[in-house]
Design a protein around this motif. Sequence first.
Motif, PDB file in Angstrom:
ATOM      1  N   VAL A  93      -3.271  -4.087   7.583  1.00 41.79           N
ATOM      2  CA  VAL A  93      -3.121  -2.532   7.418  1.00 41.79           C
ATOM      3  C   VAL A  93      -2.441  -2.818   6.193  1.00 41.79           C
ATOM      4  O   VAL A  93      -1.668  -3.586   5.262  1.00 41.79           O
ATOM      5  CB  VAL A  93      -1.686  -2.177   8.263  1.00 41.79           C
ATOM      6  CG1 VAL A  93      -1.251  -1.129   8.015  1.00 41.79           C
ATOM      7  CG2 VAL A  93      -1.687  -2.309   9.567  1.00 41.79           C
ATOM      8  N   VAL A  94      -2.883  -1.832   4.915  1.00 44.42           N
ATOM      9  CA  VAL A  94      -2.264  -0.969   3.972  1.00 44.42           C
ATOM     10  C   VAL A  94      -1.071  -0.653   3.536  1.00 44.42           C
ATOM     11  O   VAL A  94       0.131  -0.307   5.023  1.00 44.42           O
ATOM     12  CB  VAL A  94      -2.536   0.060   3.338  1.00 44.42           C
ATOM     13  CG1 VAL A  94      -2.402   0.411   1.781  1.00 44.42           C
ATOM     14  CG2 VAL A  94      -4.800  -0.343   3.096  1.00 44.42           C
ATOM     15  N   ALA A  95      -0.421  -1.840   2.658  1.00 49.16           N
ATOM     16  CA  ALA A  95       1.270  -1.969   2.585  1.00 49.16           C
ATOM     17  C   ALA A  95       1.878  -0.984   2.577  1.00 49.16           C
ATOM     18  O   ALA A  95       2.697  -0.561   3.598  1.00 49.16           O
ATOM     19  CB  ALA A  95       1.246  -2.950   1.055  1.00 49.16           C
ATOM     20  N   ASP A  96       1.773   0.433   2.521  1.00 49.27           N
ATOM     21  CA  ASP A  96       3.037   1.294   2.802  1.00 49.27           C
ATOM     22  C   ASP A  96       2.899   1.925   4.074  1.00 49.27           C
ATOM     23  O   ASP A  96       3.271   2.722   4.897  1.00 49.27           O
ATOM     24  CB  ASP A  96       1.550   2.516   1.954  1.00 49.27           C
ATOM     25  CG  ASP A  96       2.162   3.355   0.847  1.00 49.27           C
ATOM     26  OD1 ASP A  96       3.726   2.182   0.515  1.00 49.27           O
ATOM     27  OD2 ASP A  96       1.907   4.424   0.411  1.00 49.27           O
ATOM     28  N   GLY A 144       6.852  -9.254   3.083  1.00 49.93           N
ATOM     29  CA  GLY A 144       6.716  -8.047   3.387  1.00 49.93           C
ATOM     30  C   GLY A 144       6.231  -7.560   4.685  1.00 49.93           C
ATOM     31  O   GLY A 144       6.937  -6.799   4.938  1.00 49.93           O
ATOM     32  N   VAL A 145       5.560  -8.455   5.389  1.00 55.25           N
ATOM     33  CA  VAL A 145       4.712  -7.819   6.659  1.00 55.25           C
ATOM     34  C   VAL A 145       5.947  -7.955   7.467  1.00 55.25           C
ATOM     35  O   VAL A 145       6.077  -6.935   8.525  1.00 55.25           O
ATOM     36  CB  VAL A 145       3.354  -8.769   6.720  1.00 55.25           C
ATOM     37  CG1 VAL A 145       2.322  -8.612   8.268  1.00 55.25           C
ATOM     38  CG2 VAL A 145       2.364  -8.778   5.503  1.00 55.25           C
ATOM     39  N   GLY A 158       7.975  -4.971   7.054  1.00 56.05           N
ATOM     40  CA  GLY A 158       8.002  -3.827   7.093  1.00 56.05           C
ATOM     41  C   GLY A 158       7.330  -4.034   9.124  1.00 56.05           C
ATOM     42  O   GLY A 158       8.134  -3.010   9.912  1.00 56.05           O
ATOM     43  N   VAL A 183       3.205  -0.313   6.969  1.00 55.38           N
ATOM     44  CA  VAL A 183       2.824  -1.837   8.337  1.00 55.38           C
ATOM     45  C   VAL A 183       4.307  -1.026   8.681  1.00 55.38           C
ATOM     46  O   VAL A 183       3.889  -1.476   9.947  1.00 55.38           O
ATOM     47  CB  VAL A 183       3.282  -2.943   7.341  1.00 55.38           C
ATOM     48  CG1 VAL A 183       3.905  -3.670   7.865  1.00 55.38           C
ATOM     49  CG2 VAL A 183       2.198  -3.339   6.893  1.00 55.38           C
ATOM     50  N   VAL A 197      -2.285  -1.780  -1.552  1.00 54.36           N
ATOM     51  CA  VAL A 197      -3.093  -3.353  -0.819  1.00 54.36           C
ATOM     52  C   VAL A 197      -3.014  -3.624   0.287  1.00 54.36           C
ATOM     53  O   VAL A 197      -1.868  -3.310   1.217  1.00 54.36           O
ATOM     54  CB  VAL A 197      -2.272  -4.307  -1.751  1.00 54.36           C
ATOM     55  CG1 VAL A 197      -2.120  -5.997  -2.048  1.00 54.36           C
ATOM     56  CG2 VAL A 197      -2.670  -4.144  -3.565  1.00 54.36           C
ATOM     57  N   GLY A 253       8.624  -3.023   3.423  1.00 50.69           N
ATOM     58  CA  GLY A 253       7.718  -4.279   3.171  1.00 50.69           C
ATOM     59  C   GLY A 253       6.885  -3.916   1.617  1.00 50.69           C
ATOM     60  O   GLY A 253       7.062  -5.083   1.662  1.00 50.69           O
TER      61      GLY A 253
END
Lengths: 342, 342
Positions: free
Chosen positions: B196-199, B233-234, B237, B201, A196, A233
């Motif tokens: 950016v896709v979460a993985d 979360g952003v 990261g 960041v 996501v 994150g």
Amino acid sequence: MLALTLPQPYLLFLGDITSIPNAKTAFGLRDWAPERCVGEFALPTATVTTGLPRLTPAQAAAQGAKSLVIGVAPHGGVISPAWVPALVEALEAGLDLVSGMHTRLENVPHLCIGAARLGRRLINVRQPPAVLPVATGRKRTGNRLLTVGTDCALGKKYTALSLTREFKERGVAADFRATGQTGILIAGSGIPIDSVVADFVAGAAETLSPDAEPLHWDVVEGQGSVFHPSYAGVSLGLLHGTQPDVIVMCHALGRDRILGLADYPTPSVPQAIELTLILARLTNPKVVCAGVSLNTSQLDATRAKMVLAEYGEKLGLPVADPLRRGTELDRLVDACLQGCSA
Amino acid sequence: MLALTLPQPYLLFLGDITSIPNAKTAFGLRDWAPERCVGEFALPTATVTTGLPRLTPAQAAAQGAKSLVIGVAPHGGVISPAWVPALVEALEAGLDLVSGMHTRLENVPHLCIGAARLGRRLINVRQPPAVLPVATGRKRTGNRLLTVGTDCALGKKYTALSLTREFKERGVAADFRATGQTGILIAGSGIPIDSVVADFVAGAAETLSPDAEPLHWDVVEGQGSVFHPSYAGVSLGLLHGTQPDVIVMCHALGRDRILGLADYPTPSVPQAIELTLILARLTNPKVVCAGVSLNTSQLDATRAKMVLAEYGEKLGLPVADPLRRGTELDRLVDACLQGCSA
């Protein structure tokens, strides 16, 4: 809900597989979702079996199968050209295709053309919904449990699956909520949270565990760890959006370094619980840690029982290996259910 | 580096604008990157000016402009049909188009066709690089400062820009590293971290501030807050991937609720510093908080000076409003530079 829902039941495709570890997805489905699997389908060169009935796509369709799931994950996650005729056969038999591979199904020309010609769906489980909301932070009804960890890849999915099963066996309404591709295949729905876009991770987690009955539990599959330098994150967004009433801390015995990052020690279990609770309280001030899920897969049953007891005494919390049923797991389940917000 | 780099200098496009707040991007560029702006270009119906020379696209190109930047952001972030002939004129004059709008430039048929015909680039600043690495957690050379916050939208970008300017005026080698669309336009490069896709960041943040000379500073534009229920979360990261040596905590006077989420109080500044440092230590155990950037935009100069002094005394840290130069800002800059890892 916006989460992906898969056509079920499945026919499990094993390809030309010769090693059990590469068929983890198929075995996970057999073990955790047998009611969703009508049988298996493999090429003549395959040497591995799940023990489920061997069916052609046409036979499977006749028995009610709605999709063929690619149940193997060779290194690199690519769809082998050798599989394509068998996959086209499945499309022709009336099955949709479901894949957790990196290669997208529609990027394989024969599958793209075949699906268009036959009106079948190609479903890539790693693809999140196109539209997800930004998290609102609103408190939802019902109860939520999130499995969290000291690291990635140490049992958060199996812990969530095991707890869901135990809840149901006690007559507690519960749903396993999947956040990774294997979990999504097992659950038949879910959101691949690590795929996501960052701004929507917490919103995706809110979407995944919506308002529910006061005594219902969503048992959410955790991802990564807030101590993982690459993925924290993702873990934090999932934690905030889930708003868990209860967390269960997952750890693997002997794992003292973050997987793949030798410079980074794993936190101690108490450290991990403390920081995860501090962060979780932002969106649910009442969150508690019910106990610890300890992966003791490298020990025999007797030694595992001793280690679980030692850990439990040291931590003052229920400690169980969710793949070993017994009094330890019963106590962990008791503690989880006492965390009920109703 | 993998981050986007924009063709410069710019011609600023104001469209048919009649209100200054909608031209924030153009004014931000005029104030923070005047050397990147050859002039402005507006439709006859526009009533706002940046004060830069008014140039046609052809005149701007003759003066060296390489792209036209859409410097207005009307509500909804859509490209108005009324702008399209002017944008096509820019393509014909030899300029690439750069946009931070939600509408992607190539989704406007005349722009898509015009760019293809003329061999010009359409650059959407909100689009992250196609390939980003997973974070490695490896310590990099050089120094990093990250602006962090008690909430979103309270001055993290301007604080980073102001500190970069102060560093440079003292002869310290420094780069502003942009993580949002306006920042990217000002810097001429960067990564829109929230897209950016979460993985990836933290990996994007590592990419954005690579190895550098021992005395060099990357001053990284922060995003959100680890206390924001939608975006933490952003922020985490970005914090982990940046591995800051120094953080500066940004707060807006009187902001006691998280923007748009009335149920969520903002943390106190000391709470925010404490938790942000705990989290930052995972990837840089030596991180320090140099001080606080306080947005006092609603106060007059005399009252602002008093409030900054009060805050500084209460917190025991330098506190400055980065848009008010003077002894407070000097002390904050001193404290930042003392956090140097070399």
